[in-house]
Scaffold this motif. Structure first.
Motif, PDB file in Angstrom:
ATOM      1  N   SER A  58      11.917  21.811  63.908  1.00 42.65           N
ATOM      2  CA  SER A  58      11.483  20.729  63.026  1.00 42.65           C
ATOM      3  C   SER A  58      11.752  19.382  63.703  1.00 42.65           C
ATOM      4  O   SER A  58      12.839  19.162  64.217  1.00 42.65           O
ATOM      5  CB  SER A  58      12.246  20.823  61.710  1.00 42.65           C
TER       6      SER A  58
ATOM      7  N   LYS B 201       5.221  18.609  66.649  1.00 32.83           N
ATOM      8  CA  LYS B 201       4.022  19.441  66.476  1.00 32.83           C
ATOM      9  C   LYS B 201       2.920  18.697  65.699  1.00 32.83           C
ATOM     10  O   LYS B 201       1.766  18.659  66.124  1.00 32.83           O
ATOM     11  CB  LYS B 201       4.381  20.749  65.733  1.00 32.83           C
ATOM     12  N   SER B 202       3.311  18.156  64.554  1.00 35.34           N
ATOM     13  CA  SER B 202       2.309  17.455  63.738  1.00 35.34           C
ATOM     14  C   SER B 202       1.743  16.256  64.493  1.00 35.34           C
ATOM     15  O   SER B 202       0.544  15.975  64.436  1.00 35.34           O
ATOM     16  CB  SER B 202       2.933  17.000  62.417  1.00 35.34           C
ATOM     17  N   THR B 203       2.621  15.582  65.198  1.00 37.61           N
ATOM     18  CA  THR B 203       2.184  14.419  65.966  1.00 37.61           C
ATOM     19  C   THR B 203       1.137  14.827  67.008  1.00 37.61           C
ATOM     20  O   THR B 203       0.096  14.168  67.147  1.00 37.61           O
ATOM     21  CB  THR B 203       3.390  13.754  66.656  1.00 37.61           C
TER      22      THR B 203
HETATM   23  N1  LIG Z   1       4.828   7.993  60.796  1.00 33.14           N
HETATM   24  C1  LIG Z   1       6.017   8.159  61.421  1.00 33.14           C
HETATM   25  N2  LIG Z   1       6.811   7.105  61.630  1.00 33.14           N
HETATM   26  C2  LIG Z   1       7.987   7.233  62.250  1.00 33.14           C
HETATM   27  N3  LIG Z   1       8.444   8.382  62.724  1.00 33.14           N
HETATM   28  C3  LIG Z   1       7.686   9.480  62.567  1.00 33.14           C
HETATM   29  C4  LIG Z   1       6.440   9.424  61.883  1.00 33.14           C
HETATM   30  N4  LIG Z   1       5.910  10.674  61.870  1.00 33.14           N
HETATM   31  C5  LIG Z   1       6.790  11.455  62.503  1.00 33.14           C
HETATM   32  N5  LIG Z   1       7.862  10.758  62.922  1.00 33.14           N
HETATM   33  C6  LIG Z   1       9.005  11.272  63.656  1.00 33.14           C
HETATM   34  O1  LIG Z   1       8.538  11.878  64.824  1.00 33.14           O
HETATM   35  C7  LIG Z   1       9.224  13.085  65.069  1.00 33.14           C
HETATM   36  C8  LIG Z   1       8.237  14.229  65.203  1.00 33.14           C
HETATM   37  O2  LIG Z   1       7.604  14.411  63.963  1.00 33.14           O
HETATM   38  P1  LIG Z   1       6.532  15.544  63.703  1.00 33.14           P
HETATM   39  O3  LIG Z   1       6.108  15.454  62.299  1.00 33.14           O
HETATM   40  O4  LIG Z   1       5.500  15.474  64.747  1.00 33.14           O
HETATM   41  O5  LIG Z   1       7.439  16.865  63.924  1.00 33.14           O
HETATM   42  P2  LIG Z   1       7.076  18.375  63.578  1.00 33.14           P
HETATM   43  O6  LIG Z   1       7.323  19.153  64.805  1.00 33.14           O
HETATM   44  O7  LIG Z   1       5.756  18.453  62.940  1.00 33.14           O
HETATM   45  O8  LIG Z   1       8.205  18.732  62.505  1.00 33.14           O
HETATM   46  P3  LIG Z   1       8.109  19.747  61.259  1.00 33.14           P
HETATM   47  O9  LIG Z   1       8.220  21.102  61.819  1.00 33.14           O
HETATM   48  O10 LIG Z   1       9.295  19.366  60.434  1.00 33.14           O
HETATM   49  O11 LIG Z   1       6.830  19.479  60.577  1.00 33.14           O
HETATM   50  C9  LIG Z   1      10.170  13.288  63.903  1.00 33.14           C
HETATM   51  O12 LIG Z   1      11.452  12.910  64.312  1.00 33.14           O
HETATM   52  C10 LIG Z   1       9.688  12.357  62.855  1.00 33.14           C
HETATM   53  O13 LIG Z   1      10.767  11.830  62.125  1.00 33.14           O
END
Ligand SMILES: Nc1ncnc2c1ncn2[C@@H]1O[C@H](COP(=O)(O)OP(=O)(O)OP(=O)(O)O)[C@@H](O)[C@H]1O
Ligand SMILES: [Mg+2]
Lengths: 297, 218
Positions: free
Chosen positions: B37, B41-43
């Motif tokens: 987490s 990934k989402s990014t």
């Molecule tokens: N709009 C935003 N502004 C600031 N920080 C962000 C934003 N979106 C994501 N982050 C930060 O960027 C990092 C990566 O986020 P992301 O959502 O891409 O992770 P993820 O791998 O999808 O996590 P998860 O499995 O929890 O969904 C995280 O630390 C998050 O707090």
């Protein structure tokens, strides 16, 4: 073209659904807009009637030359010749004092004069001019004042001018009022649309993710604001119509006291349409500002 | 073809979500992305439809630089990408049918063709006969399937799903995995982010992982 029509049909139905979803709010906004529009719209139509009336009453402007009580027949002849010599004068009418008195009596003022033994009115010339340039009236009347045997020169167009000036004042007042209230309406719509945008944030964002253009997203809002304006306009038309209905009798009474028959004021189809169109335009304007402010990527 | 070239994403506040990511995805690939987490990934997924713009580096989609695409071109890019985001983002004020219809309207499909496609999509996700219902009345798994139907109803060439099985029990999860596999078999490029690494094991997909913003092939 068919697609364009389809997109607009959908946008209209979405806007109508949104309006119908909150009937009370819709009614309230439409009432605010309608009531605010009633005053300037009704005022403009009344003013239009009054102006027509004023034009009809005024006819050709005249100059009256009242002679001295002791003016001699020779002086009277000299004045007549002077008048005939003026190129700008169109018609000359001599009104002897007896005739003037008769006219007053015929106009129902006999009672007022009944108590006076001698006829207080002087002989007079009434002339009409070829043009209606105020400057011409002034130069001519100045000249006439210096002729022998003249007691008083009166420009009969003066009261018409006063009426016109009064109407102009009312007209400007109504315009200022219209602009202010129109602005208020645009602001009401601006705020309604702003709230709409806030409550539909999710839908807007999802639509963007699915590839909606700004135009696609804005379209239902434009329809919403414009339709709300149309509703307000319809309410205003109803209110103006009802207002005239109620005011008709009192207006006719006022006209009667001035000796003018006043046709009952009413609202024709074009005026009704103009009110609705103006309201729709204001709704559109308010939406445009709101959407530009709150709905950009 | 999707190409990430030294992509870094630093969010306002200074957090580096992606750090020098290089990635090439060929048309028709099935890619499973995993990672803890906050790994990014989402990014990574949001960079493809230009929801997020990279701080440095470029993201190319079919020879188009989406990281520098002008705003007015973005809607047209998104119409060719099916998105199932982590938050399913259904519209709760309208029926299942209207939810799935929305991308078709946005894309300007004529009504008759749109109706045909919505029916087919409903059938595909096993929700035929439920079109008049509202999302609030559906289970989490059913809502997810509506979101998936909405994502592919436009027949995109790329399908991106961010944890589509997060809230589902294993039976539903494997059904949804099968659904994605079937799209992939039809030639669609499919990218799925998931914590559940066993999900696609039968089809031996390409597996990549993110660790604190750094990408690794597995
Ligand atoms: N709009 C935003 N502004 C600031 N920080 C962000 C934003 N979106 C994501 N982050 C930060 O960027 C990092 C990566 O986020 P992301 O959502 O891409 O992770 P993820 O791998 O999808 O996590 P998860 O499995 O929890 O969904 C995280 O630390 C998050 O707090
Ligand atoms: Mg995530």
């Amino acid at each position: 073209m068919r697609n364009w029509l389809y997109l607009h049909t959908r946008a209209v139905s979405r806007a109508l659904a949104r309006l119908a979803r909150q009937p009370f709010g819709t009614l309230l906004s439409a009432l605010v807009m309608g009531i605010a529009l009633t005053l300037p719209a009704g005022g403009m139509i009344l003013l239009d009637h009054a102006s027509t009336l004023a034009r009809g009453v005024s006819g050709k402007p005249e100059i009256s030359l009242f002679l001295n009580d002791d003016a001699s027949p020779a002086q009277t002849d000299a004045i007549r010749q002077n008048l005939q010599a003026e190129a700008q004068i169109e018609g000359i009418r001599f009104v002897p004092r007896d005739v003037a008195l008769k006219q007053l009596e015929n106009n129902g003022l006999g009672d007022v004069l009944g108590g006076i033994a001698a006829n207080p009115l002087p002989d007079a010339f009434v002339v009409t001019l070829k043009g209606d340039d105020p400057a011409l009236f002034d130069t001519l009347s100045t000249k006439m004042r210096n002729w022998a045997g003249i007691a008083h020169v009166q420009i009969d167009s003066a009261w018409v001018k006063r009426l016109a000036a009064l109407l102009e004042l009312v007209r400007v007042t109504i315009w200022v009022l219209s602009v202010l209230l129109g602005l208020a309406l645009a602001i009401v719509t601006f705020n309604t649309i702003r709230l709409q945008i806030l409550t539909q944030e999710n839908e807007i964002e999802v639509s963007r993710l699915l590839g909606a253009t700004d135009r696609f997203i804005r379209r239902p809002f434009y329809w919403f604001g414009t339709l709300q304006g149309v509703l307000g306009g319809l309410i205003a038309v109803g209110a103006v119509w009802a207002g005239f209905h109620v005011l008709s009798a009192p207006i006719a009474k006022v006209g009667e006291t001035w000796g003018m028959p006043v046709a009952p004021v009413s609202l024709n189809g074009i005026e009704g349409l103009a009110i609705v169109a103006a309201a729709a335009a204001l709704g559109w304007l308010g939406t445009a500002i709101s959407v530009r402010r709150y709905l950009t990527m | 073809m999707i190409v990430f070239d030294r992509v870094t994403k630093r969010y306002p506040g200074g957090y580096t979500a992606l750090d020098g990511v290089n990635l090439r995805i060929a048309p028709g690939e099935l890619v499973v992305l995993s990672g803890h987490s906050g790994a990014g990934k989402s990014t990574l997924f949001k960079l493809i439809p230009a929801i997020v713009r990279p701080t440095t580096g470029t993201v190319m989609l079919n020879d188009q630089d989406v990281s520098r695409l002008p705003k007015r071109a973005i809607p047209y890019l998104r119409r060719n990408i099916g998105l199932v985001l982590q938050e399913s983002r259904l519209l709760f004020d309208r029926s299942v049918y209207d939810n799935i219809l929305l991308p078709l309207i946005i894309n300007g499909q004529p009504p008759s063709e749109a109706a045909r496609r919505v029916s087919a999509a409903l059938d595909r996700v096993g929700l035929s006969g439920r079109e008049k219902e509202f999302p609030a009345g559906l289970s989490g798994g059913e809502q997810q399937r509506v979101a998936i139907a909405r994502a592919f109803v436009n027949r995109p060439s790329i399908l991106i799903a961010d944890e589509p099985t997060a809230h589902l029990d294993p039976v539903y999860a494997s059904e949804i995995a099968e659904l994605f596999k079937s799209f992939n078999s039809a030639g669609v490029t499919v990218l799925v982010a998931t914590h559940d690494t066993s999900l696609f094991r039968h089809w031996s997909p390409r597996r990549i992982a993110l660790d604190h913003g750094r990408l690794m092939e597995q």
